[in-house]
Write an enzyme that holds these catalytic residues in place. Structure first.
Site, PDB file in Angstrom:
ATOM      1  CG  HIS A  84      35.289  53.999 -77.340  1.00 23.49           C
ATOM      2  ND1 HIS A  84      35.033  53.444 -78.776  1.00 23.49           N
ATOM      3  CD2 HIS A  84      36.074  55.075 -77.594  1.00 23.49           C
ATOM      4  CE1 HIS A  84      35.968  54.115 -79.512  1.00 23.49           C
ATOM      5  NE2 HIS A  84      36.499  55.056 -78.738  1.00 23.49           N
ATOM      6  CE  LYS A 119      37.210  44.347 -87.339  1.00 23.74           C
ATOM      7  NZ  LYS A 119      37.894  43.599 -86.107  1.00 23.74           N
ATOM      8  CE  LYS A 176      31.143  39.497 -81.207  1.00 22.74           C
ATOM      9  NZ  LYS A 176      30.977  40.745 -81.870  1.00 22.74           N
ATOM     10  NE  ARG A 177      39.343  40.392 -74.180  1.00 15.34           N
ATOM     11  CZ  ARG A 177      40.216  41.228 -73.816  1.00 15.34           C
ATOM     12  NH1 ARG A 177      41.274  41.868 -74.361  1.00 15.34           N
ATOM     13  NH2 ARG A 177      40.539  41.017 -72.471  1.00 15.34           N
ATOM     14  CE  LYS A 211      32.655  42.306 -76.807  1.00 19.60           C
ATOM     15  NZ  LYS A 211      32.390  43.002 -77.804  1.00 19.60           N
ATOM     16  CB  THR A 259      34.262  47.179 -85.474  1.00 17.42           C
ATOM     17  OG1 THR A 259      35.287  46.642 -84.576  1.00 17.42           O
ATOM     18  CG2 THR A 259      34.168  48.518 -85.003  1.00 17.42           C
TER      19      THR A 259
HETATM   20  C1  LIG Z   1      37.517  43.726 -84.821  1.00 20.64           C
HETATM   21  C2  LIG Z   1      38.148  43.164 -83.735  1.00 20.64           C
HETATM   22  C3  LIG Z   1      37.626  43.309 -82.575  1.00 20.64           C
HETATM   23  C4  LIG Z   1      36.348  43.969 -82.282  1.00 20.64           C
HETATM   24  O1  LIG Z   1      35.219  42.984 -82.316  1.00 20.64           O
HETATM   25  P1  LIG Z   1      33.655  43.352 -81.800  1.00 20.64           P
HETATM   26  O2  LIG Z   1      33.046  42.114 -82.239  1.00 20.64           O
HETATM   27  O3  LIG Z   1      33.428  44.403 -82.549  1.00 20.64           O
HETATM   28  O4  LIG Z   1      33.762  43.464 -80.287  1.00 20.64           O
HETATM   29  C5  LIG Z   1      38.278  42.758 -81.364  1.00 20.64           C
HETATM   30  N1  LIG Z   1      39.546  42.152 -81.523  1.00 20.64           N
HETATM   31  C6  LIG Z   1      39.926  41.849 -82.904  1.00 20.64           C
HETATM   32  C7  LIG Z   1      41.367  41.087 -83.087  1.00 20.64           C
HETATM   33  C8  LIG Z   1      39.524  42.706 -83.932  1.00 20.64           C
HETATM   34  O5  LIG Z   1      40.134  42.639 -85.001  1.00 20.64           O
END
Ligand SMILES: *Cc1c(COP(=O)(O)O)cnc(C)c1O
Length: 796
Positions: free
Chosen positions: A347, A644, A533-534, A539, A640
């Site tokens: 990952h 979404k 995101k985190r 990022k 991901t």
């Molecule tokens: C989808 C999701 C992530 C992943 O987000 P990325 O932008 O792909 O890093 C992290 N936290 C939550 C709560 C999510 O639903």
């Protein structure tokens, strides 16, 4: 079982009477939730039993998905959708004068994961059930999930997440399925009376692993798989007495989720967590297999174990241990079986996140497992050195530099290794795992991540899902590729204006939430520009912050923005990640200053919603106009949230990184805004001098100066640290190199948004192309190409 509204209402009232000896008008919202969860749960326990029976009868090959994190989100909503009970429950409750919306908000979200990794695991469990794949999750039942995030004076404060405080509505304790897991002590091999080598142990710490099973419902197909989470308890050995301190030590193993997905901390405890859930999982798998089969030679035809990231990689030597020490197979036979059973997903490309353990700690904590790894290492070297030489072999052997190297162990012990987006897999093959790719090219393959559209579209955005149903029929719910049919919306004024109305409605809902949560009023006609995101330097939330400062400076100098903006953030930082927390403080300070500046008004707002989790994501995503996916190219394995957001009609503003590249392919260049250095350019960005850019680019110069000149009060220390990271320490993630190109991308967003019809066209195209990112397809590819297991959409 057909559940009518009448039956549901009767069941619900009866449950409340049973649980509280009270009437539904005389209980709290929490109690209403608990009763509702119990009723919904009771509607699929039958499915759980039927599904298990069916798999057993057919003697189906089973996949066990091992992951140290799962991030399921709230169970109630998805289970109701999957069971086809949305209307029955909502209307039934309404008849009682109760609001489903309010009750469902009482469910505490199990925060058993940090972010993308755990969320992927849960989307996969959901999709496997939807596709009728016999797949079970195997993980840890942390007593405390990921911390709850609050802001105090703009600083992140971490509050323990006591998600079990009012019980566990969805999990079933299966005490009769407990296993014993051993740590430490001494181990030696000794022939028994039949001459077989037996492992003998003394002075070990024994821990009882008790499983809790959570039903994972398939989408309206009668399937319910399970997620098995293990909890650490005292063994109930009658001949042994435990002190309170010993009990504490044991309970600690499953006490908390480590709040950092890229570095391990609390080293020893983390190692114990890993072995704990892996050993319990492997033991219970072999026990179940033994009930049905005689010979272990068929194990690879009946069982697949998937290692999600390196944390469960100790499954390789653990299965070897069980096959040799408990089942008396020879090394060669056991190794042959193990390799066929195991597969591994990588990952990350961040080399600092490739997990290693000091050999000494490993040997003391897991002495028998360490012996087995030594032997794997010895055999690997013996086989590879003649073919590839000493030097190359040594770089990827399981033991090296005094460490146990989990990623290499996982690759060597598996028949399949996959990355999570095309570019990520290529980079793995070229760099991080290059020598192993040279040795085992046939093992490597790509499986681009996916998302569960049931949760991210149907649950999060029933309004848009309803429009899709009306426009193209409901086939897309089972065959997400049929979302392609929504291309009919392009240039169809009627559909587009309905989509526009829905988008605006979702923005109004989010605006109301923002006002109630933070007291900030936002203009719903502004562009909702979302980055969730985190919080991590790679990022590049800071790049986004630079643009906000740029806009602020323009407004202060009397210019107007082309379109008003609301910048929306959600992000937790690992508690020990100082720099990430400084960026949180900066973003909160920007919000404080800008939102309260009378010169700015509705033109610009900054909203940092605390405690980003799945439930919050479900509120934000349907309201997003812009999806910020702006990591430095080559750093984000897949992402991901990008998927979404596109599925809900947001336009992606992206670097060519991770799955963004595949999203750009799917929607084509006109329907995404890309910018910045490519992976190759970023890799070869030599002689970079951030200070030169700071000196020569007046826009960037002006922006960065605000970090240190008091423009934003009460953020001096953080402003200076962030300024230094960019100018003095040469900007590791190349923000300054990408800034002008990012700004041009933002300008393009403005001009697209000004033509509202073409904006909705782009949104519709994004929705219609999101089907290929459904995790239903991703999990099918894993099933066919890695695990070789049956796919059967309906189990009935
Ligand atoms: C989808 C999701 C992530 C992943 O987000 P990325 O932008 O792909 O890093 C992290 N936290 C939550 C709560 C999510 O639903």
């Amino acid at each position: 079982m057909k559940v009518t509204e009448k039956k549901f209402v009767a069941d619900f009232k009866k449950k409340i009477a049973e649980m509280y000896t009270a009437d539904y008008t005389d209980v709290s919202v929490d109690q209403l939730y608990q009763a509702l969860a119990a009723v919904v749960h009771s509607y699929f326990v039958g499915n759980q039993q039927e599904t298990r029976k069916k798999y057993k009868k057919e003697d189906r090959k089973q996949v066990y998905y091992f992951s140290i994190e799962f991030l399921p989100g709230r169970f109630l909503d998805l289970n109701i959708l999957n069971l086809g009970l949305s209307a029955v429950v909502k209307e039934g409750l309404a008849k009682l004068g109760l609001s489903y919306q309010k009750i469902k908000e009482a469910e505490p979200e199990p925060g058993l994961g940090n972010g993308g990794l755990g969320r992927l695991g849960s989307d996969f469990l959901d999709s496997a059930a939807a596709q009728g794949i016999a797949l079970q999750g195997n993980g840890i039942r942390y007593k405390y999930g990921l911390f709850d995030q609050r802001f105090v004076n703009g600083y992140q404060v971490e509050i323990p997440d006591d998600w079990l405080r009012s019980g566990d509505q969805w999990g079933s304790r299966r005490e009769n399925r407990a296993c014993l897991v051993r740590f430490g002590g001494n181990v030696w091999l000794q022939p028994d009376s039949l001459g077989r080598l037996r492992a003998n142990y003394e002075n070990t710490q024994d821990v009882m692993a008790v499983p809790y099973d959570y039903g994972i419902t398939g989408y309206q197909n009668g399937v319910a798989n399970r997620m098995r989470l293990w909890s650490a308890e005292l063994p109930n050995q009658k001949d042994k007495i435990y002190t309170i301190a010993q009990k504490e030590e044991i309970n600690q193993i499953t006490e908390i989720l480590y709040p950092d997905d890229s570095n391990w901390e609390g080293q020893l405890l983390r190692l114990k967590q890993e072995y704990f859930f892996v050993s319990a999982g492997v033991q219970s798998i072999i026990r179940a297999y033994r009930h049905l089969h005689q010979s272990l030679s068929q194990l690879p035809e009946k069982i697949a174990i998937h290692i999600n990231d390196t944390h469960p990689a100790v499954a390789v030597p653990e299965l070897m241990r069980v096959l040799m020490d408990d089942e008396f197979l020879s090394w060669d036979h056991a190794w042959n079986i193990t390799q066929k059973v195991m597969s591994y997903t990588n990952h990350t490309l961040m080399s600092e996140a490739l997990e290693t353990w000091p050999e000494e700690m490993f040997a003391q904590t897991l002495p028998r497992i360490y012996q087995i790894i030594q032997e794997i290492d010895r055999r690997f070297r013996a086989e590879m050195i003649p073919l590839y030489g000493n030097e190359l072999t040594a770089t990827v052997a399981p033991l090296g530099d005094g460490n146990v190297r989990m990623a290499y162990l996982a690759v060597i012990g598996s028949h399949s290794v996959n990355g999570v987006a095309k570019v990520h897999t290529e980079l793995l093959e070229d760099s991080v795992l290059g020598p192993l790719y040279k040795m085992f090219p046939e093992r490597f393959n790509n499986k681009t991540n996916g998302i569960n559209l049931k949760r991210w579209l149907q649950v999060a955005n029933p309004e848009l899902a309803g429009l899709l149903d009306e426009t193209i029929g409901t086939g897309w719910q089972h065959h997400p590729d049929e979302l392609q049919k929504f291309m009919v919306a392009v240039n169809d004024q009627k559909v587009l204006s309905r989509m526009g109305a829905i988008r605006h409605e979702k923005k109004k809902q989010l605006a109301a939430f923002i006002e109630s949560d933070l007291g900030i009023k936002v203009d719903t006609h502004a562009i909702f520009d979302v980055q969730i995101k985190r919080l991590h330097a790679y990022k590049r939330q800071l790049l986004h912050a630079m643009y906000i400062i740029d806009e602020y400076l323009q407004l202060k100098s009397g210019k107007k923005l082309a379109v008003p903006r609301v910048h929306i953030f959600g992000a937790k930082a690992a508690p020990s990640y100082h720099y990430a927390k400084q960026i949180i403080k900066l973003l909160n300070t920007l919000a404080e200053t800008i939102n309260n500046d009378p010169d700015i008004g509705d033109q610009l707002k900054v909203v940092f919603l605390p405690n980003y989790d799945v439930s919050l994501a479900e509120k934000i995503i349907p309201a997003a106009d812009v999806s910020e996916q702006i990591s430095l190219a080559g750093k984000e394995a897949s992402g991901t949230s990008n998927m979404k957001l596109m599925a809900n009609g947001a336009v992606t503003l992206a670097t060519m990184d991770g799955a963004n590249i595949e999203i750009a392919d799917a929607v084509r260049q006109d329907n995404i805004v890309t910018f910045g250095l490519s992976v190759a350019e970023a890799e070869n960005y030599q002689n970079y001098r951030a200070s030169d850019i700071y000196a020569s680019d007046p826009v960037i110069h002006r922006i960065l100066d605000t970090l240190v000149d008091g423009t934003f009060a009460n953020c001096q220390t953080e402003g200076q640290a962030i300024f230094d990271s960019l100018v003095k320490y040469n900007d590791q993630y190349l923000l300054l190199a990408d800034y002008q190109s990012y700004k041009a991308g933002q300008a393009r967003i403005d001009s697209l948004y000004l033509d509202r019809n073409s904006w909705y066209n782009i949104a519709a195209i994004n929705v219609s192309q999101s089907g290929k990112f459904s995790s239903d397809y991703t999990i099918e590819r894993y099933a066919e190409e890695i695990w070789q297991v049956k796919i059967e959409q309906s189990a009935q």
